[in-house]
Design an enzyme around this catalytic site. Structure first.
Site, PDB file in Angstrom:
ATOM      1  CD  GLU A   1      12.780  -0.850  -2.387  1.00  0.00           C
ATOM      2  OE1 GLU A   1      12.183  -1.318  -1.617  1.00  0.00           O
ATOM      3  OE2 GLU A   1      13.444  -1.240  -3.515  1.00  0.00           O
TER       4      GLU A   1
ATOM      5  CD  GLU B   1       8.116  -4.345  -5.597  1.00  0.00           C
ATOM      6  OE1 GLU B   1       7.490  -5.594  -5.170  1.00  0.00           O
ATOM      7  OE2 GLU B   1       8.985  -3.876  -4.802  1.00  0.00           O
TER       8      GLU B   1
END
Length: 344
Positions: free
Chosen positions: A237, A232
């Site tokens: 974020e 990932e």
């Protein structure tokens, strides 16, 4: 007379055996001769395509193993090979020449490569209405998504819509199919994926404690390998409880959840102005930028899962292990994305 013939026969046999022995010794000596006089040159293409032609020569060599300095290796029996680099940089290239007997000699040089990348895929979000179904699908439903999140993901334009030149992923406080919140999670899985290059998104993030927007990628083999074995890459974020702190992280086996390999950078006005979030990804590194400023680098290698095709995900989660408690007064908030582009 019989004795003479026997002596002659024995003599000829000994001479034949001696000749064989001498011949074998000569062959062994040839096989045991190591390569010498190794030279290595590089011709870098001037068209900024990343192509470099390497020429290696050595006395008594029958093959050449090239290490291009970015985790890629290639055998070239002739000693001449053309390789295309996908990212600009200075690379230490090593060649190992090998003789018939297996002896080796090595030499290294440095090459500087300039690569001019072009857009291979993009969404400019210029057409009003639902997101382009040729480029985006949806993850749907609730269940926490592995992080105890509280939203129900839908494919409604209430939660994902293009207007005035931006994609808006809208998280809402509303009762829907047993959940208290809704949002959307778009993904390019089975529509577009890529290996290495630069991915860039210009976005304005949602405000509100409990919001958790993300622009990220997963390995194409997630269906068979599972997570985190598929790898990932979290390009961006942000959590509303830590306003203006941008997270860049990778996850893989041994580094899942809070154990991800990451770093943060604090910027101004993440929820009121657009910023550019970028990852440059190659066989040797994954580099994270905000507004073209590098803030995190992860070394890549063949032992990690970041050497395969990845697809793109855009979403706004609510609450969960990372997002934390949701402000009771929260009603709605949106992540706006002006564009997302992939360069190689």
């Amino acid at each position: 007379m019989m004795v003479i013939k026997i002596v002659k026969a024995i003599g000829c046999s000994l001479l034949f055996i001696s000749t064989l022995a001498c011949g074998k010794k000569g062959g062994d000596e040839a096989n045991n001769t190591p390569p010498t006089n190794l030279s290595l040159t590089a011709t870098v293409s001037t068209d900024k395509s990343g192509h470099v032609t390497f020429t290696a020569t050595a006395t008594n060599a029958i093959s050449y193993d090239f290490d291009f300095g970015n985790g890629v290796f290639q055998l070239a029996p002739s000693g001449i090979v053309t390789y295309r680099y996908t990212a600009s940089g200075m690379y230490t290239v090593n060649v190992t020449a090998k003789s018939a007997g297996g002896q080796t000699i090595s030499k290294s040089i440095q090459v500087t490569v300039t690569v001019e990348q072009s857009v291979i895929w993009a969404d400019e979000f210029d057409t009003a209405g639902a997101p382009n179904s040729a480029k985006w699908g949806y993850d749907l439903g609730a269940g926490g998504w592995g992080n105890n999140e509280l939203q129900y993901y839908t494919n409604r334009t209430d939660n994902a819509v293009i207007s005035n030149g931006t994609l808006k992923i809208i998280a809402k406080a509303e009762n829907y199919n047993g959940s208290a919140y809704t949002s959307a999670r778009l993904l390019s899985k089975d529509k577009f994926s890529f290996k290495y290059g630069k991915i860039e998104a210009r976005a304005k993030l949602p405000a509100g404690v409990g919001t958790w927007p993300a622009i990220w990628m997963l390995g194409n083999n997630i269906t068979t390998a599972g997570w985190p074995a598929c790898g990932e890459i979290d390009i961006m974020e942000h959590v509303g409880k830590e306003l203006n702190k941008i997270f860049g992280t990778v996850h893989y086996i041994g580094h899942s959840g809070s154990g991800g390999v990451g770093n943060t950078v604090t910027i101004s006005n993440a929820t009121t102005e657009f910023h550019i979030y970028t990852v440059e990804w190659s066989a040797t590194s994954i580099r994270f930028f905000v507004d073209n400023q590098l803030f995190h680098t992860v070394n890549n290698s063949s032992s990690l899962p970041f050497n395969q095709n990845f697809f793109i995900i855009l979403n706004v989660a609510l609450g969960g292990n990372f997002g934390g408690p949701i402000d009771p007064a929260f009603s709605s908030a949106a992540m706006e994305i002006d564009y997302i582009r992939v360069y190689q």
